[in-house]
Design a protein around this motif. Structure first.
Motif, short mmCIF file in Angstrom:
data_model
loop_
_atom_site.label_atom_id
_atom_site.label_comp_id
_atom_site.label_asym_id
_atom_site.label_seq_id
_atom_site.Cartn_x
_atom_site.Cartn_y
_atom_site.Cartn_z
N PRO A 78 0.82 -1.22 0.00
CA PRO A 78 0.00 0.00 0.00
C PRO A 78 0.85 1.27 0.00
CG PRO A 78 -0.05 -1.03 2.16
CD PRO A 78 0.68 -1.97 1.24
N GLN A 79 2.16 1.13 0.24
CA GLN A 79 3.05 2.28 0.24
C GLN A 79 3.21 2.87 -1.16
OE1 GLN A 79 3.78 -0.87 1.18
NE2 GLN A 79 5.23 -0.94 2.87
N LEU A 86 -4.22 2.81 -7.82
CA LEU A 86 -5.62 2.76 -7.40
C LEU A 86 -5.74 1.94 -6.12
CD1 LEU A 86 -7.11 1.95 -10.91
CD2 LEU A 86 -7.01 4.18 -9.80
N ALA A 87 -6.40 2.49 -5.12
CA ALA A 87 -6.52 1.82 -3.82
C ALA A 87 -7.84 1.06 -3.72
CB ALA A 87 -6.43 2.85 -2.70
N ASN A 88 -7.90 0.14 -2.78
CA ASN A 88 -9.11 -0.62 -2.44
C ASN A 88 -9.71 -1.36 -3.63
OD1 ASN A 88 -8.98 0.30 0.26
ND2 ASN A 88 -9.91 2.22 -0.37
N CYS A 89 -8.86 -1.97 -4.44
CA CYS A 89 -9.32 -2.72 -5.61
C CYS A 89 -9.57 -4.18 -5.20
CB CYS A 89 -8.26 -2.68 -6.71
SG CYS A 89 -7.96 -1.01 -7.30
#
Length: 105
Positions: A78-79, A86-89
């Motif tokens: 996540p860094q 793109l986050a939270n995929c």
């Protein structure tokens, strides 16, 4: 450890794995002797190189990055953030889509 917590198990064990998916469909996975934090810092530099060298116990592997179509890292990084991140995929494969309706997952 509860069922289905494989990702958590990987994170707790401190093991970092990197998989190289080649154009021809083959996949190679390597265990790295570094934390995900260290790999996150080094990964952009590695991916920009034409060749990556991995020194194993019994051999040295040199990978041509021009032949690699995808790189996967476990546990997640996540860094790595920025415009192309793109986050939270969530991965959705044909098997998951078909199973979701029948199993109520």
């Amino acid at each position: 450890m509860p069922k289905g917590s494989f990702a958590q198990m990987q994170a707790e064990s401190g093991g970092t794995q990197i998989s190289f998916c080649y154009e021809n469909g083959q996949v190679e996975t390597f265990a790295l002797p570094m934390s995900t934090t260290d790999l996150a810092q080094k990964l952009p530099q590695l991916l920009s190189r034409p060749w990556i060298t991995l020194h194993l116990i019994d051999q040295t592997v040199v990978i041509c990055m021009a032949k690699v179509s995808k790189v996967e890292v476990k546990p997640p990084l996540p860094q790595l953030q920025g415009e192309a991140s793109l986050a939270n995929c969530q991965r959705v494969t044909a098997l998951q889509r078909g199973a979701t309706g029948r199993l109520g997952v």
